[in-house]
Design a protein around this motif. Structure first.
Motif, mmCIF file in Angstrom:
data_model
loop_
_atom_site.group_PDB
_atom_site.id
_atom_site.type_symbol
_atom_site.label_atom_id
_atom_site.label_comp_id
_atom_site.label_asym_id
_atom_site.label_seq_id
_atom_site.Cartn_x
_atom_site.Cartn_y
_atom_site.Cartn_z
ATOM 1 N N TYR A 127 17.023 12.050 -24.029
ATOM 2 C CA TYR A 127 16.830 11.652 -22.642
ATOM 3 C C TYR A 127 16.492 12.884 -21.816
ATOM 4 C CZ TYR A 127 19.274 7.401 -24.138
ATOM 5 O OH TYR A 127 19.652 6.246 -24.791
ATOM 6 N N ASN A 128 15.611 12.693 -20.827
ATOM 7 C CA ASN A 128 15.266 13.807 -19.942
ATOM 8 C C ASN A 128 16.385 14.136 -18.966
ATOM 9 O OD1 ASN A 128 12.650 14.095 -21.040
ATOM 10 N ND2 ASN A 128 11.868 12.454 -19.728
ATOM 11 N N LEU A 129 17.173 13.114 -18.607
ATOM 12 C CA LEU A 129 18.283 13.256 -17.670
ATOM 13 C C LEU A 129 19.479 12.490 -18.234
ATOM 14 C CD1 LEU A 129 16.272 12.753 -14.352
ATOM 15 C CD2 LEU A 129 17.416 14.869 -15.051
ATOM 16 N N ALA A 147 25.169 22.564 -27.831
ATOM 17 C CA ALA A 147 25.373 21.960 -26.514
ATOM 18 C C ALA A 147 25.525 23.055 -25.473
ATOM 19 C CB ALA A 147 26.604 21.070 -26.529
ATOM 20 N N LYS A 148 24.803 22.925 -24.348
ATOM 21 C CA LYS A 148 24.853 23.932 -23.287
ATOM 22 C C LYS A 148 25.447 23.406 -21.990
ATOM 23 C CE LYS A 148 21.101 24.962 -21.116
ATOM 24 N NZ LYS A 148 19.762 25.470 -20.754
ATOM 25 N N ILE A 162 21.450 19.530 -24.634
ATOM 26 C CA ILE A 162 21.170 20.471 -25.709
ATOM 27 C C ILE A 162 19.820 21.135 -25.453
ATOM 28 C CG2 ILE A 162 22.485 19.132 -27.384
ATOM 29 C CD1 ILE A 162 19.741 18.207 -28.533
ATOM 30 N N LYS A 163 19.564 22.228 -26.134
ATOM 31 C CA LYS A 163 18.284 22.915 -26.037
ATOM 32 C C LYS A 163 17.504 22.677 -27.319
ATOM 33 C CE LYS A 163 16.119 27.313 -24.829
ATOM 34 N NZ LYS A 163 16.342 28.727 -24.404
ATOM 35 N N GLY A 168 12.395 21.520 -24.919
ATOM 36 C CA GLY A 168 13.265 22.185 -23.952
ATOM 37 C C GLY A 168 14.619 21.502 -23.859
ATOM 38 N N ASP A 169 15.216 21.519 -22.692
ATOM 39 C CA ASP A 169 16.535 20.920 -22.500
ATOM 40 C C ASP A 169 16.441 19.396 -22.534
ATOM 41 O OD1 ASP A 169 17.533 23.451 -22.240
ATOM 42 O OD2 ASP A 169 17.622 23.411 -20.054
#
Length: 411
Positions: A127-129, A147-148, A162-163, A168-169
């Motif tokens: 998911y983007n968000l 996990a960031k 996650i990255k 990307g994220d």
């Protein structure tokens, strides 16, 4: 108006440090509903209003996604944790003062740093968000990820950021984390006395991952659960509730919210991975409370069928079930002593031939009547719907005795 809003958004980005500083100075002034975060993370561009409104008034400005300080909620709104609702939240700005935003409860929460390596146990969508509409069609096969950050909402929705090397994220919603964890506690299947085996969380484990504690489990909902009670929703809904951990004394150790999107009327199976901020080592069993689908059943008003020999408290046992070595009953309880008191009770359950089947303990704060003359047959106090937990299988009891072990004042 759009140009002004854009300018204000840019100004707010540069002044965000000032907002956080103001938060530190004013935190002591905040009077919020219990459990409401003092800081929330805006996930989308959010309109600002001078006051809560239900018409189509123009917003004063807009805020880009960022952390903001919460000042209050409309009417002291206690419904902020209901996944399918929304809340008017007053936030603090250093440039326009205190203004109002309208937030869907599933997006009402906070993004905070997380530094963990986790192993995904199955194909996992990205998911983007941290909400369901941002599903982007990509997924990860079972693998190790780092996990960031995490998004934590009182509504029970939880997501991990996650990255990735190619997108990307990205966000994971309730991922199935398979290993890299140290199990500290396993508990029997949790269900609700109202739903039996048609709604449950099984394979419950309290685990340590790095320095953090989480609850893992598998949420299972049968089609039949939608037919219980009287609520018949349609469309996309959040299957939700509180996974409530209880100890042997009947005290609630923690209530952990959970929420997963589903189709009303359809069966559901979903993994759960939920953060916990309290010590659960004393918990012996868990039950499901405040569930959706929601059960509307009789008797209403409360029906009390038990009292202690001195008539200090009333209890009415409704539905019950057996899990592991424990029985759990949903019950009404009401105190007859004037004022606010903490009650400690012991209930013994017997078979038809007076064989002891099991024992349960209750620890509950009760609001009694204002004066002794108001304590009539129904007690006169505030009735509470609680879960009673006890060892043994007493679901087919024929007789119950109840003893008040202790009553203490509560200011």
């Amino acid at each position: 108006m759009k140009k002004i809003a854009l300018i204000l958004v840019l100004c707010m980005i540069y002044m965000s440090t000032g907002v956080l500083a103001a938060s530190d100075m004013q935190s002591s002034k905040i009077n919020l509903p219990q459990g409401m975060p003092k800081m929330i993370s805006l996930l989308d561009t959010t309109p600002l209003y001078a006051e809560p409104t239900y018409d189509f008034q123009e917003p004063m400005a807009e805020l880009s996604p960022q952390d903001v300080e919460v000042v209050s909620t409309q009417y002291g709104d206690q419904n902020y944790a209901s996944p399918l609702s929304y809340t008017w939240v007053q936030i603090h700005t250093t440039w326009l003062g205190d203004l109002w935003i309208n937030v869907e409860n599933r997006k009402l929460g906070v993004i905070r740093p997380l530094d963990l390596d986790i192993q995904l146990g199955e194909e996992t969508p990205l998911y983007n968000l941290p909400y369901s509409e941002s599903l982007n069609g990509a997924s990860l096969s079972p693998q190790n990820v780092h996990a960031k950050a995490e998004f934590v909402s009182p509504s029970g929705f939880y997501a991990i950021q996650i990255k990735t090397s190619w997108l990307g994220d990205q966000w994971l919603l309730q991922p199935n984390v398979s290993n890299g964890i140290a199990e500290t506690l396993s508990l029997p299947t949790a269900t609700s006395p109202d739903y039996d085996d048609t709604m449950m969380i099984k394979n419950i484990q309290v685990v340590k991952l790095g320095e953090r504690t989480f609850v893992k489990g598998d949420l299972v909902l049968q089609k039949e659960a939608w037919e219980r009670g009287r609520a018949k929703p349609r469309g996309d809904v959040a299957v939700s509730g509180k996974l409530t951990f209880m100890d042997m004394s009947g005290k609630t150790v923690s209530r952990v919210p959970y929420a997963v999107w589903s189709k009303a009327g359809k069966s559901l199976e979903s993994s759960l991975f939920l953060p916990v901020n309290v010590d659960l080592s004393s918990a012996v069993v868990a039950t499901l409370q405040d569930t959706f689908p929601v059960y509307f059943g009789l008797p209403l008003p409360p029906f009390f069928n038990l009292t202690d020999p001195d008539g200090k408290v009333l209890v009415g046992i409704l539905r019950h079930y057996y899990t592991g070595d424990y029985s759990i009953a949903r019950a009404w309880i009401s105190g007859k002593l004037p004022g606010k008191h903490m009650y400690q009770l012991t209930l013994n359950f017997y078979s038809e031939d007076n064989q002891l089947l099991g024992t349960a303990h209750v620890s509950q704060l009760l609001h009694g009547p204002e004066s002794p003359d108001q304590a009539g047959d129904e007690g006169g106090g505030t009735p509470y719907l609680i879960d009673i937990v006890g060892q043994g299988d007493w679901t087919n009891y024929q007789k119950v005795t109840m003893k008040v072990d202790q009553i203490s004042d509560h200011s």
